[in-house]
Design an enzyme around this catalytic site. Structure first.
Site, PDB file in Angstrom:
ATOM      1  N   ARG A 101      15.923  30.621   9.088  1.00 20.66           N
ATOM      2  CA  ARG A 101      16.918  29.582   8.708  1.00 20.66           C
ATOM      3  C   ARG A 101      16.220  28.337   8.155  1.00 20.66           C
ATOM      4  NH1 ARG A 101      19.404  28.783  14.479  1.00 20.66           N
ATOM      5  NH2 ARG A 101      17.156  28.913  14.864  1.00 20.66           N
TER       6      ARG A 101
ATOM      7  N   GLN B 206      15.169   0.183  17.855  1.00 19.44           N
ATOM      8  CA  GLN B 206      15.770   0.201  16.509  1.00 19.44           C
ATOM      9  C   GLN B 206      15.104   1.266  15.660  1.00 19.44           C
ATOM     10  OE1 GLN B 206      16.336  -3.705  14.578  1.00 19.44           O
ATOM     11  NE2 GLN B 206      15.550  -2.850  12.663  1.00 19.44           N
TER      12      GLN B 206
ATOM     13  N   ASN C 117      14.640   2.571  11.630  1.00 20.95           N
ATOM     14  CA  ASN C 117      14.759   2.119  10.235  1.00 20.95           C
ATOM     15  C   ASN C 117      14.582   3.306   9.293  1.00 20.95           C
ATOM     16  OD1 ASN C 117      15.002  -0.546  11.120  1.00 20.95           O
ATOM     17  ND2 ASN C 117      12.800  -0.917  11.001  1.00 20.95           N
TER      18      ASN C 117
ATOM     19  N   HIS D 205       3.077  -5.509   6.349  1.00 20.48           N
ATOM     20  CA  HIS D 205       4.065  -6.308   7.100  1.00 20.48           C
ATOM     21  C   HIS D 205       3.819  -6.271   8.600  1.00 20.48           C
ATOM     22  CE1 HIS D 205       7.015  -5.227   3.599  1.00 20.48           C
ATOM     23  NE2 HIS D 205       6.119  -6.146   3.234  1.00 20.48           N
TER      24      HIS D 205
ATOM     25  N   HIS E 182       1.413  -3.245   8.839  1.00 18.88           N
ATOM     26  CA  HIS E 182       1.739  -1.883   8.406  1.00 18.88           C
ATOM     27  C   HIS E 182       2.152  -1.897   6.941  1.00 18.88           C
ATOM     28  CE1 HIS E 182       4.901   1.404   8.022  1.00 18.88           C
ATOM     29  NE2 HIS E 182       3.733   2.023   8.053  1.00 18.88           N
TER      30      HIS E 182
ATOM     31  N   TYR F 133      11.383   5.121  10.766  1.00 16.47           N
ATOM     32  CA  TYR F 133      10.483   4.667  11.811  1.00 16.47           C
ATOM     33  C   TYR F 133      11.225   3.941  12.920  1.00 16.47           C
ATOM     34  CZ  TYR F 133      10.404   0.602   8.624  1.00 16.47           C
ATOM     35  OH  TYR F 133      10.731  -0.422   7.778  1.00 16.47           O
TER      36      TYR F 133
ATOM     37  N   GLU G  20       8.992 -12.950  10.280  1.00 18.52           N
ATOM     38  CA  GLU G  20       8.249 -11.934   9.518  1.00 18.52           C
ATOM     39  C   GLU G  20       6.944 -12.525   8.990  1.00 18.52           C
ATOM     40  OE1 GLU G  20      10.694 -12.055   5.260  1.00 18.52           O
ATOM     41  OE2 GLU G  20      10.237 -10.168   6.227  1.00 18.52           O
TER      42      GLU G  20
ATOM     43  N   ASP H  12       6.328  -9.208  -1.531  1.00 20.79           N
ATOM     44  CA  ASP H  12       5.060  -8.581  -1.107  1.00 20.79           C
ATOM     45  C   ASP H  12       3.886  -9.016  -1.969  1.00 20.79           C
ATOM     46  OD1 ASP H  12       6.278  -5.351   0.164  1.00 20.79           O
ATOM     47  OD2 ASP H  12       6.279  -7.394   1.002  1.00 20.79           O
TER      48      ASP H  12
HETATM   49  C1  LIG Z   1      12.736  -4.591   7.956  1.00 17.29           C
HETATM   50  C2  LIG Z   1      14.199  -4.868   7.910  1.00 17.29           C
HETATM   51  C3  LIG Z   1      14.828  -5.295   6.746  1.00 17.29           C
HETATM   52  N1  LIG Z   1      16.170  -5.531   6.735  1.00 17.29           N
HETATM   53  C4  LIG Z   1      16.785  -5.962   5.466  1.00 17.29           C
HETATM   54  C5  LIG Z   1      16.205  -7.241   4.891  1.00 17.29           C
HETATM   55  C6  LIG Z   1      16.301  -7.039   3.405  1.00 17.29           C
HETATM   56  O1  LIG Z   1      17.554  -7.501   2.928  1.00 17.29           O
HETATM   57  C7  LIG Z   1      16.232  -5.532   3.212  1.00 17.29           C
HETATM   58  C8  LIG Z   1      14.890  -5.063   2.734  1.00 17.29           C
HETATM   59  O2  LIG Z   1      13.925  -5.637   3.604  1.00 17.29           O
HETATM   60  P1  LIG Z   1      12.391  -5.556   3.229  1.00 17.29           P
HETATM   61  O3  LIG Z   1      12.209  -5.798   1.754  1.00 17.29           O
HETATM   62  O4  LIG Z   1      11.659  -6.459   4.196  1.00 17.29           O
HETATM   63  O5  LIG Z   1      12.053  -4.039   3.524  1.00 17.29           O
HETATM   64  P2  LIG Z   1      10.589  -3.382   3.543  1.00 17.29           P
HETATM   65  O6  LIG Z   1       9.764  -3.946   2.439  1.00 17.29           O
HETATM   66  O7  LIG Z   1      10.815  -1.930   3.597  1.00 17.29           O
HETATM   67  O8  LIG Z   1       9.971  -3.897   4.916  1.00 17.29           O
HETATM   68  C9  LIG Z   1       9.544  -3.009   5.902  1.00 17.29           C
HETATM   69  O9  LIG Z   1       8.430  -2.348   5.389  1.00 17.29           O
HETATM   70  C10 LIG Z   1       7.279  -2.252   6.161  1.00 17.29           C
HETATM   71  C11 LIG Z   1       6.435  -1.110   5.694  1.00 17.29           C
HETATM   72  C12 LIG Z   1       7.420  -2.357   7.614  1.00 17.29           C
HETATM   73  O10 LIG Z   1       6.619  -1.839   8.387  1.00 17.29           O
HETATM   74  C13 LIG Z   1       8.487  -3.190   8.156  1.00 17.29           C
HETATM   75  O11 LIG Z   1       9.290  -2.435   9.030  1.00 17.29           O
HETATM   76  C14 LIG Z   1       9.350  -3.815   7.162  1.00 17.29           C
HETATM   77  O12 LIG Z   1       8.752  -5.053   6.840  1.00 17.29           O
HETATM   78  O13 LIG Z   1      16.516  -4.967   4.499  1.00 17.29           O
HETATM   79  C15 LIG Z   1      16.960  -5.373   7.848  1.00 17.29           C
HETATM   80  O14 LIG Z   1      18.186  -5.599   7.807  1.00 17.29           O
HETATM   81  N2  LIG Z   1      16.358  -4.974   9.016  1.00 17.29           N
HETATM   82  C16 LIG Z   1      15.014  -4.710   9.107  1.00 17.29           C
HETATM   83  O15 LIG Z   1      14.519  -4.322  10.188  1.00 17.29           O
END
Ligand SMILES: Cc1cn([C@H]2C[C@H](O)[C@@H](COP(=O)(O)OP(=O)(O)O[C@H]3O[C@H](C)C(=O)[C@H](O)[C@H]3O)O2)c(=O)[nH]c1=O
Length: 185
Positions: free
Chosen positions: A25, A48, A50, A63, A120, A133, A144, A169
């Site tokens: 399967r 949580q 993600n 981050h 990370h 994750y 942050e 970033d």
């Molecule tokens: C991280 C996070 C983001 N958001 C919202 C905030 C922004 O409006 C949108 C995108 O956020 P961001 O650009 O910070 O997403 P990533 O660039 O993927 O950030 C993550 O990427 C790296 C690799 C990591 O390890 C962290 O978990 C996290 O920083 O999602 C949320 O609502 N909750 C959350 O926990």
């Protein structure tokens, strides 16, 4: 034992290999079991989950969340292939400023445990990648933090030279600047 755990060159970072049950399967695997993970030293209450999707060449990182909202993470790629990196930001660690990187993919089904006190990031090596994750502290945007992905002193050997990074970033401080800001652990 549904999982095997291997500590990497930075011993607090742990690679997790799940036991995969395949049949005609498809496959089944357990992806998290608190009791097994705690026995392997992965403690914490993961509060949580993600999920992000990125196209080829996207780099998300480096981050972290600053205290008191530092996060440990258990990362895996459920689609595609990423190169996943953790950087030690614990000021008293013998591996401060050092990094480890692993391939996480839908194919190897590996997970990476990254403790609190680490930055990370990952870069996408397939057309698309979906990364899920667990984190052991909730999202706290006011706390942050980040380090620029190509910091010369950390010198991460990213497999893509010219990644796609968000405007945010592209503006993170260097490790040295982050230390000056008190952003280390
Ligand atoms: C991280 C996070 C983001 N958001 C919202 C905030 C922004 O409006 C949108 C995108 O956020 P961001 O650009 O910070 O997403 P990533 O660039 O993927 O950030 C993550 O990427 C790296 C690799 C990591 O390890 C962290 O978990 C996290 O920083 O999602 C949320 O609502 N909750 C959350 O926990």
């Amino acid at each position: 034992m549904p999982f095997t755990f291997r500590r990497l060159e930075i011993p607090d970072v742990i690679l997790i290999k799940p036991k995969v049950f395949e049949d005609e399967r498809g496959f089944f695997m357990e992806t998290y079991k608190k009791s097994d993970f705690e026995k392997a030293g992965i403690k914490g209450d993961f509060v949580q989950d993600n999920h992000s999707r990125s196209k080829y060449g996207v780099l998300r990182g480096l981050h972290f969340q600053r205290e008191p909202y530092a996060q440990a993470k258990i990362v895996r790629a459920v689609r595609g292939v990423i190169y996943d990196v953790a950087v030690d930001l614990r000021r008293n660690s013998p591996t401060f400023g050092k990094w480890v990187g692993v391939i996480l993919s839908e194919h190897n089904k590996y997970q990476l445990y990254i403790p609190r006190g680490f930055a990370h990031g990952f870069v996408v090596l397939s057309d698309v990648a979906e990364v899920v994750y667990k984190v052991d502290n909730v999202y706290a945007p006011d706390y942050e933090g980040g380090i620029i992905w190509n910091d010369q002193e950390i010198d991460i050997d990213w497999p893509i030279d010219d990644p796609i990074v968000s405007e945010k970033d592209g503006k993170w401080p260097t490790l040295r600047e982050a230390v000056e800001r008190g952003w280390v652990f």
